[in-house]
Design a protein around this motif. Sequence first.
Motif, PDB file in Angstrom:
ATOM      1  N   VAL A   1       0.938  -1.021  -0.129  1.00 30.89           N
ATOM      2  CA  VAL A   1       0.113   0.004  -0.133  1.00 30.89           C
ATOM      3  C   VAL A   1       0.858   1.300  -0.017  1.00 30.89           C
ATOM      4  CG1 VAL A   1      -1.756   1.424   1.273  1.00 30.89           C
ATOM      5  CG2 VAL A   1      -1.883  -1.258   1.128  1.00 30.89           C
ATOM      6  N   THR A   2       0.849   2.124  -1.160  1.00 32.76           N
ATOM      7  CA  THR A   2       1.467   3.566  -0.884  1.00 32.76           C
ATOM      8  C   THR A   2       0.434   4.521  -0.457  1.00 32.76           C
ATOM      9  OG1 THR A   2       0.888   3.776  -3.240  1.00 32.76           O
ATOM     10  CG2 THR A   2       2.814   2.632  -3.036  1.00 32.76           C
ATOM     11  N   VAL A   3       1.119   5.507   0.330  1.00 27.50           N
ATOM     12  CA  VAL A   3       0.255   6.591   0.800  1.00 27.50           C
ATOM     13  C   VAL A   3       1.147   7.986   0.194  1.00 27.50           C
ATOM     14  CG1 VAL A   3      -0.410   7.894   2.685  1.00 27.50           C
ATOM     15  CG2 VAL A   3      -0.319   5.298   2.788  1.00 27.50           C
ATOM     16  N   THR A   4       0.307   9.027  -0.263  1.00 28.94           N
ATOM     17  CA  THR A   4       0.977  10.001  -0.740  1.00 28.94           C
ATOM     18  C   THR A   4       0.018  11.272  -0.109  1.00 28.94           C
ATOM     19  OG1 THR A   4       1.431   9.183  -2.844  1.00 28.94           O
ATOM     20  CG2 THR A   4       1.308  11.376  -2.666  1.00 28.94           C
ATOM     21  N   GLY A   5       0.479  12.305   0.419  1.00 31.04           N
ATOM     22  CA  GLY A   5      -0.068  13.368   0.869  1.00 31.04           C
ATOM     23  C   GLY A   5      -0.973  13.255   2.190  1.00 31.04           C
ATOM     24  N   SER A   6      -0.345  12.621   3.265  1.00 29.74           N
ATOM     25  CA  SER A   6      -1.492  12.361   4.309  1.00 29.74           C
ATOM     26  C   SER A   6      -1.034  12.558   5.795  1.00 29.74           C
ATOM     27  CB  SER A   6      -2.029  10.905   4.065  1.00 29.74           C
ATOM     28  OG  SER A   6      -0.581  10.025   4.565  1.00 29.74           O
ATOM     29  N   ARG A   7      -1.908  12.540   6.729  1.00 33.11           N
ATOM     30  CA  ARG A   7      -1.369  12.452   7.884  1.00 33.11           C
ATOM     31  C   ARG A   7      -1.601  10.828   8.433  1.00 33.11           C
ATOM     32  NH1 ARG A   7      -4.978  13.438  13.141  1.00 33.11           N
ATOM     33  NH2 ARG A   7      -6.426  13.364  11.632  1.00 33.11           N
ATOM     34  N   LEU A   8      -0.533  10.348   9.235  1.00 30.33           N
ATOM     35  CA  LEU A   8      -0.426   9.026   9.668  1.00 30.33           C
ATOM     36  C   LEU A   8      -1.091   8.791  11.009  1.00 30.33           C
ATOM     37  CD1 LEU A   8       3.099   7.969   8.344  1.00 30.33           C
ATOM     38  CD2 LEU A   8       0.878   7.484   7.618  1.00 30.33           C
ATOM     39  N   VAL A   9      -1.935   7.885  11.192  1.00 31.35           N
ATOM     40  CA  VAL A   9      -2.357   7.556  12.558  1.00 31.35           C
ATOM     41  C   VAL A   9      -1.837   6.261  13.064  1.00 31.35           C
ATOM     42  CG1 VAL A   9      -4.383   7.232  13.984  1.00 31.35           C
ATOM     43  CG2 VAL A   9      -4.437   9.065  12.222  1.00 31.35           C
ATOM     44  N   PHE A  10      -1.006   5.896  13.964  1.00 31.46           N
ATOM     45  CA  PHE A  10      -0.580   4.863  14.526  1.00 31.46           C
ATOM     46  C   PHE A  10      -1.539   4.240  15.636  1.00 31.46           C
ATOM     47  CE2 PHE A  10       2.788   7.093  12.908  1.00 31.46           C
ATOM     48  CZ  PHE A  10       3.488   6.212  12.207  1.00 31.46           C
ATOM     49  N   LEU A  11      -2.107   3.097  15.316  1.00 33.66           N
ATOM     50  CA  LEU A  11      -3.121   2.602  16.317  1.00 33.66           C
ATOM     51  C   LEU A  11      -2.501   1.408  17.212  1.00 33.66           C
ATOM     52  CD1 LEU A  11      -5.711   2.287  13.227  1.00 33.66           C
ATOM     53  CD2 LEU A  11      -5.971   3.895  15.162  1.00 33.66           C
ATOM     54  N   ALA A  12      -2.712   1.841  18.638  1.00 37.27           N
ATOM     55  CA  ALA A  12      -2.313   0.942  19.349  1.00 37.27           C
ATOM     56  C   ALA A  12      -3.057  -0.350  19.158  1.00 37.27           C
ATOM     57  CB  ALA A  12      -2.397   1.518  20.733  1.00 37.27           C
ATOM     58  N   GLY A  13      -2.256  -1.642  19.787  1.00 34.22           N
ATOM     59  CA  GLY A  13      -2.697  -2.872  19.738  1.00 34.22           C
ATOM     60  C   GLY A  13      -4.157  -2.837  20.336  1.00 34.22           C
ATOM     61  N   GLN A  14      -5.260  -3.411  19.855  1.00 35.13           N
ATOM     62  CA  GLN A  14      -6.628  -3.807  20.281  1.00 35.13           C
ATOM     63  C   GLN A  14      -6.845  -4.739  20.554  1.00 35.13           C
ATOM     64  OE1 GLN A  14      -8.315  -1.096  21.515  1.00 35.13           O
ATOM     65  NE2 GLN A  14      -6.693   0.395  20.821  1.00 35.13           N
ATOM     66  N   THR A  15      -7.407  -5.521  21.726  1.00 37.28           N
ATOM     67  CA  THR A  15      -7.963  -6.885  21.971  1.00 37.28           C
ATOM     68  C   THR A  15      -9.334  -6.834  22.450  1.00 37.28           C
ATOM     69  OG1 THR A  15      -7.444  -6.597  24.340  1.00 37.28           O
ATOM     70  CG2 THR A  15      -5.567  -7.565  23.026  1.00 37.28           C
ATOM     71  N   ALA A  16     -10.021  -7.920  22.878  1.00 40.29           N
ATOM     72  CA  ALA A  16     -11.494  -7.952  22.967  1.00 40.29           C
ATOM     73  C   ALA A  16     -11.927  -7.508  24.329  1.00 40.29           C
ATOM     74  CB  ALA A  16     -11.839  -9.493  22.742  1.00 40.29           C
ATOM     75  N   LEU A  17     -11.369  -6.050  24.874  1.00 37.27           N
ATOM     76  CA  LEU A  17     -11.633  -5.757  25.758  1.00 37.27           C
ATOM     77  C   LEU A  17     -12.945  -4.541  25.547  1.00 37.27           C
ATOM     78  CD1 LEU A  17      -8.276  -4.676  27.649  1.00 37.27           C
ATOM     79  CD2 LEU A  17      -9.545  -6.708  27.763  1.00 37.27           C
ATOM     80  N   ASP A  18     -14.094  -4.848  26.808  1.00 33.31           N
ATOM     81  CA  ASP A  18     -14.966  -3.858  26.868  1.00 33.31           C
ATOM     82  C   ASP A  18     -14.686  -2.577  27.642  1.00 33.31           C
ATOM     83  OD1 ASP A  18     -15.100  -4.508  29.564  1.00 33.31           O
ATOM     84  OD2 ASP A  18     -16.807  -5.561  29.256  1.00 33.31           O
ATOM     85  N   THR A  19     -15.377  -1.692  27.577  1.00 29.86           N
ATOM     86  CA  THR A  19     -15.396  -0.368  28.417  1.00 29.86           C
ATOM     87  C   THR A  19     -14.804  -0.573  29.842  1.00 29.86           C
ATOM     88  OG1 THR A  19     -17.579  -0.005  28.697  1.00 29.86           O
ATOM     89  CG2 THR A  19     -16.756   0.842  26.823  1.00 29.86           C
ATOM     90  N   ASP A  20     -15.221  -1.663  30.503  1.00 30.79           N
ATOM     91  CA  ASP A  20     -14.783  -1.926  31.778  1.00 30.79           C
ATOM     92  C   ASP A  20     -13.531  -2.513  32.031  1.00 30.79           C
ATOM     93  OD1 ASP A  20     -17.290  -0.781  32.899  1.00 30.79           O
ATOM     94  OD2 ASP A  20     -18.256  -2.574  32.542  1.00 30.79           O
ATOM     95  N   GLY A  21     -12.736  -3.065  30.814  1.00 28.68           N
ATOM     96  CA  GLY A  21     -11.504  -3.664  30.854  1.00 28.68           C
ATOM     97  C   GLY A  21     -11.517  -5.223  30.903  1.00 28.68           C
ATOM     98  N   LYS A  22     -12.663  -5.645  30.781  1.00 27.15           N
ATOM     99  CA  LYS A  22     -12.822  -6.982  30.672  1.00 27.15           C
ATOM    100  C   LYS A  22     -13.104  -7.709  29.389  1.00 27.15           C
ATOM    101  CE  LYS A  22     -15.824  -7.270  35.062  1.00 27.15           C
ATOM    102  NZ  LYS A  22     -14.949  -6.082  35.481  1.00 27.15           N
TER     103      LYS A  22
END
Length: 132
Positions: free
Chosen positions: A21-42
């Motif tokens: 994938v090539t990207v031209t003229g953009s702002r990069l967003v680095f997304l942290a690792g996400q697991t199957a946690l709900d909003t309570d951290g379970k």
Amino acid sequence: MSLERINPAELSPPTGFSHAVTVTGSRLVFLAGQTALDTDGKVVGSTLVEQFEVALANLLTALAAAGGAPKDLARVTVYATDVADYRVHAGELGRIWRRLAGREYPAMAVIGAMRLWDAQCLVELDGVAALD
């Protein structure tokens, strides 16, 4: 901003990913690792398929909060504690991906991990997105 997916004929046909994938003229967003946690951290879900859906939804939520959409994903890495199980369920995982993120695939890799941060987690996704 331009994001181009490249799949050379000289390589095996990609299924559920793009070779480059090539990207031209953009702002990069680095997304942290996400697991199957709900909003309570379970941890939500006891199977890889259930956890993949929640982890992907969490990744997309973080992306949306940064102003992005699934089409902006340039790279996603999947960490699975059981790669064989991931392969067995690849069709189901692909359907979940298409339902939540669409049919434009980023460059991707699946990496086997002995264990994730939360011992009950079976899968984790991180990524890089390119925004206008």
